[in-house]
Design a protein around this motif. Structure first.
Motif, PDB file in Angstrom:
ATOM      1  N   SER A   1       0.789  -1.193   0.000  1.00 21.70           N
ATOM      2  CA  SER A   1       0.049  -0.075  -0.074  1.00 21.70           C
ATOM      3  C   SER A   1       1.028   1.231  -0.210  1.00 21.70           C
ATOM      4  CB  SER A   1      -0.887   0.066   1.078  1.00 21.70           C
ATOM      5  OG  SER A   1      -1.788  -1.078   1.262  1.00 21.70           O
ATOM      6  N   ALA A   2       0.186   2.207  -0.344  1.00 20.24           N
ATOM      7  CA  ALA A   2       0.966   3.719  -0.293  1.00 20.24           C
ATOM      8  C   ALA A   2       1.072   4.214   1.016  1.00 20.24           C
ATOM      9  CB  ALA A   2       0.361   4.713  -1.365  1.00 20.24           C
ATOM     10  N   VAL A   3       1.850   3.478   2.071  1.00 23.30           N
ATOM     11  CA  VAL A   3       2.324   3.835   3.335  1.00 23.30           C
ATOM     12  C   VAL A   3       3.568   3.932   3.580  1.00 23.30           C
ATOM     13  CG1 VAL A   3       1.751   3.204   5.708  1.00 23.30           C
ATOM     14  CG2 VAL A   3      -0.035   2.958   3.820  1.00 23.30           C
ATOM     15  N   ALA A   4       4.062   5.016   4.042  1.00 20.99           N
ATOM     16  CA  ALA A   4       5.661   5.118   4.005  1.00 20.99           C
ATOM     17  C   ALA A   4       6.015   4.420   5.424  1.00 20.99           C
ATOM     18  CB  ALA A   4       6.068   6.478   4.202  1.00 20.99           C
ATOM     19  N   ALA A   5       7.262   3.753   5.342  1.00 18.31           N
ATOM     20  CA  ALA A   5       7.952   3.158   6.459  1.00 18.31           C
ATOM     21  C   ALA A   5       8.059   4.296   7.515  1.00 18.31           C
ATOM     22  CB  ALA A   5       9.094   2.365   6.290  1.00 18.31           C
ATOM     23  N   THR A   6       8.276   4.096   8.779  1.00 16.90           N
ATOM     24  CA  THR A   6       8.668   4.861   9.798  1.00 16.90           C
ATOM     25  C   THR A   6      10.329   4.895  10.040  1.00 16.90           C
ATOM     26  OG1 THR A   6       6.654   4.323  11.258  1.00 16.90           O
ATOM     27  CG2 THR A   6       8.712   5.328  12.199  1.00 16.90           C
TER      28      THR A   6
ATOM     29  N   ALA B   1      11.894   8.018   4.873  1.00 20.57           N
ATOM     30  CA  ALA B   1      11.384   6.894   4.088  1.00 20.57           C
ATOM     31  C   ALA B   1      10.330   7.507   3.179  1.00 20.57           C
ATOM     32  CB  ALA B   1      10.894   5.800   4.970  1.00 20.57           C
ATOM     33  N   PRO B   2      10.118   7.293   1.738  1.00 22.73           N
ATOM     34  CA  PRO B   2       9.724   7.718   0.893  1.00 22.73           C
ATOM     35  C   PRO B   2       8.076   7.091   0.979  1.00 22.73           C
ATOM     36  CG  PRO B   2      10.927   6.365  -0.255  1.00 22.73           C
ATOM     37  CD  PRO B   2      11.298   6.730   1.178  1.00 22.73           C
ATOM     38  N   VAL B   3       7.050   7.545   0.486  1.00 22.09           N
ATOM     39  CA  VAL B   3       5.845   6.903   0.142  1.00 22.09           C
ATOM     40  C   VAL B   3       5.866   5.809  -0.794  1.00 22.09           C
ATOM     41  CG1 VAL B   3       3.344   7.075  -0.454  1.00 22.09           C
ATOM     42  CG2 VAL B   3       4.301   8.743   0.916  1.00 22.09           C
ATOM     43  N   PRO B   4       5.845   4.477  -0.820  1.00 21.14           N
ATOM     44  CA  PRO B   4       5.895   3.738  -1.984  1.00 21.14           C
ATOM     45  C   PRO B   4       4.839   3.646  -2.811  1.00 21.14           C
ATOM     46  CG  PRO B   4       5.154   2.351  -0.121  1.00 21.14           C
ATOM     47  CD  PRO B   4       5.245   3.806   0.470  1.00 21.14           C
ATOM     48  N   ARG B   5       5.022   3.080  -4.033  1.00 20.55           N
ATOM     49  CA  ARG B   5       3.905   2.973  -4.735  1.00 20.55           C
ATOM     50  C   ARG B   5       3.097   1.610  -4.606  1.00 20.55           C
ATOM     51  NH1 ARG B   5       3.173   0.144  -9.525  1.00 20.55           N
ATOM     52  NH2 ARG B   5       5.057  -0.461  -9.647  1.00 20.55           N
ATOM     53  N   ALA B   6       1.928   1.695  -4.448  1.00 19.15           N
ATOM     54  CA  ALA B   6       1.160   0.410  -3.902  1.00 19.15           C
ATOM     55  C   ALA B   6       1.264  -0.304  -5.317  1.00 19.15           C
ATOM     56  CB  ALA B   6      -0.300   0.698  -3.623  1.00 19.15           C
ATOM     57  N   LEU B   7       1.470  -1.758  -5.037  1.00 19.80           N
ATOM     58  CA  LEU B   7       1.485  -2.592  -6.172  1.00 19.80           C
ATOM     59  C   LEU B   7       0.152  -2.937  -6.741  1.00 19.80           C
ATOM     60  CD1 LEU B   7       3.994  -5.304  -4.886  1.00 19.80           C
ATOM     61  CD2 LEU B   7       4.440  -3.802  -6.885  1.00 19.80           C
ATOM     62  N   ASP B   8      -0.291  -3.125  -8.060  1.00 19.71           N
ATOM     63  CA  ASP B   8      -1.156  -3.534  -8.525  1.00 19.71           C
ATOM     64  C   ASP B   8      -1.426  -4.980  -8.375  1.00 19.71           C
ATOM     65  OD1 ASP B   8      -2.165  -0.889  -9.384  1.00 19.71           O
ATOM     66  OD2 ASP B   8      -1.014  -1.327 -11.381  1.00 19.71           O
TER      67      ASP B   8
ATOM     68  N   LEU C   1       9.465  -6.538   2.486  1.00 17.64           N
ATOM     69  CA  LEU C   1       8.251  -6.597   1.681  1.00 17.64           C
ATOM     70  C   LEU C   1       7.411  -7.653   2.313  1.00 17.64           C
ATOM     71  CD1 LEU C   1       6.888  -5.676  -0.551  1.00 17.64           C
ATOM     72  CD2 LEU C   1       7.945  -7.403  -1.991  1.00 17.64           C
ATOM     73  N   ILE C   2       7.883  -8.950   2.660  1.00 16.98           N
ATOM     74  CA  ILE C   2       7.055  -9.940   2.981  1.00 16.98           C
ATOM     75  C   ILE C   2       6.211  -9.677   4.406  1.00 16.98           C
ATOM     76  CG2 ILE C   2       6.800 -12.349   3.827  1.00 16.98           C
ATOM     77  CD1 ILE C   2       8.989 -13.093   1.944  1.00 16.98           C
ATOM     78  N   SER C   3       7.112  -9.203   5.009  1.00 15.24           N
ATOM     79  CA  SER C   3       6.497  -8.594   6.490  1.00 15.24           C
ATOM     80  C   SER C   3       5.444  -7.361   6.088  1.00 15.24           C
ATOM     81  CB  SER C   3       7.693  -8.009   7.406  1.00 15.24           C
ATOM     82  OG  SER C   3       7.251  -7.692   8.539  1.00 15.24           O
ATOM     83  N   GLN C   4       5.618  -6.567   5.134  1.00 12.10           N
ATOM     84  CA  GLN C   4       4.657  -5.577   4.836  1.00 12.10           C
ATOM     85  C   GLN C   4       3.277  -6.193   4.627  1.00 12.10           C
ATOM     86  OE1 GLN C   4       6.949  -3.178   1.947  1.00 12.10           O
ATOM     87  NE2 GLN C   4       8.671  -3.254   3.456  1.00 12.10           N
TER      88      GLN C   4
END
Length: 357
Positions: A119-124, A136-143, A178-181
């Motif tokens: 999801s488009a949620v940045a890491a802390t 940490a930047p806001v990631p692009r949510a994977l389709d 990523l897996i943890s996310q």
């Protein structure tokens, strides 16, 4: 009670002891994510471990989290790892590659790409970049249609790892990557088949492990997990239910092992030990926490049913850790300033125990 120094059969490997060198980022790779001669020396120095798990190795450029880390997604990277695995084997050791996709824990300054995540949620917190720590930047949510590509990146890296001479691979499913996310209830806000319910949040992990086991065999595949861990701001709701469900699905795959970190209460971890029918590696203290694992903590978890015990920081300053533990010699202290500074100082310069008359 089971001894830390008795042998153990792990898939096709005969381990001479139950001491595992835990994966630890050391950022000593060369440009292009290449392994180096110094890395070969570093791992060979520690080949008396029953099993070495390498530092996290990115399965793709977009999966790279930190600058200076090695990869397993190009032919050149594979070739660079062969002297490393050869050196470990010549010295009598066994080594798995840890495959680590950083997901949202990355930065365009490191990879040239916008990080991706569930999801488009940045890491802390701040992430490492070539120019120093950056927010940490806001990631692009994977389709949804993109997710299988990232699932397969673990399997493809595993094939390359075996080609490079590794004895197997460990998927990094812990510590906010990523897996943890995908497992997380606050980093994963998806409403498709990969988000929401426990069954959906474990799906990415199960698919990544299944694809890897299909690629290189279950006996060559493990996964590391940090139940309840809050690294990089991830949170897991329903930790016992979530991880019991995950282990139940993974149990169908005849894996080499599950590697748990002590990131939850002991009663939760014991419940997961009961839920997992296969080999369990236990990292007995909180990674990067105030306490360093020693023989007391190892014996405690062997008594609770762990099969193998992983040590992290103790292996940095004690390349002969197995012998020091066996003989009861003191452990050398580690210089934290050299964890990530590069170069051979604080990397290859820790000696074996010096006997005195």
């Amino acid at each position: 009670m089971t001894s830390l120094f008795t042998g153990y059969r792990l898939g096709g490997l005969a381990l001479p002891n139950r001491v595992v060198m835990a994966p630890m980022t050391r950022v000593r790779a060369a440009a292009g994510g290449l392994a180096t001669p110094s890395m070969a020396t570093y791992y060979a120095q520690r080949a008396s471990a029953g099993l070495i798990v390498s530092e996290g190795v990115q399965p793709s450029l977009i999966g790279q989290s930190n600058p200076g880390t090695p990869g397993l997604h190009t032919d050149e990277q594979v070739a660079s790892w062969r002297p490393v695995t050869d050196a470990v084997h010549v010295n009598g050791g066994r080594i798995f590659a840890q495959i680590m996709h950083g997901g949202r824990v990355s930065h365009p300054a490191t990879t040239g790409l916008q990080p991706v995540g569930p999801s488009a949620v940045a890491a802390t917190g701040n992430v490492f970049t070539p120019a120093g720590p950056q927010p940490a930047p806001v990631p692009r949510a994977l389709d949804t249609a993109e997710v299988p590509e990232h699932v397969q990146s673990y399997a493809e890296a595993a094939r390359r790892a075996v080609d490079a001479g590794f004895d197997g691979v460990e998927l990094h499913g812990a510590n906010g990557y990523l897996i943890s996310q995908f497992l997380s209830s606050n980093a994963n806000l998806r409403t498709d088949r990969y988000g929401g319910s426990v069954a959906n949040r474990i799906r990415f992990a199960v698919e990544a492990v299944a694809a890897t086991a299909d690629a290189v065999g279950g006996a060559r595949t493990g996964i590391r997990l940090s139940p309840g861990g809050t690294f990089w701001g991830v949170e897991d709701s329903d930790v016992p239910e979530l991880y019991a469900a995950l282990l139940g699905e993974l149990a169908r795959l005849d894996l080499a092992y599950v590697h748990l970190e002590a990131t939850a209460d002991e009663d939760v971890l014991l419940g997961l030990r009961r839920a997992w029918p296969g080999t369990l590696i236990m990292n007995p203290v909180l990674p990067m926490g105030p306490k360093q694992a020693g023989k007391t903590e190892a014996d405690h978890w062997l008594g609770l049913g762990a099969d193998l015990i992983s040590f992290g920081r103790a292996f940095i300053a004690n390349p002969d850790l197995v012998e020091r533990l066996r003989a009861g010699h003191p452990l050398a202290p580690v210089d934290e300033a050299t964890y990530y500074q590069g170069g051979d100082a604080g990397y290859l310069t820790y000696p074996a125990y010096q006997y005195t008359a």
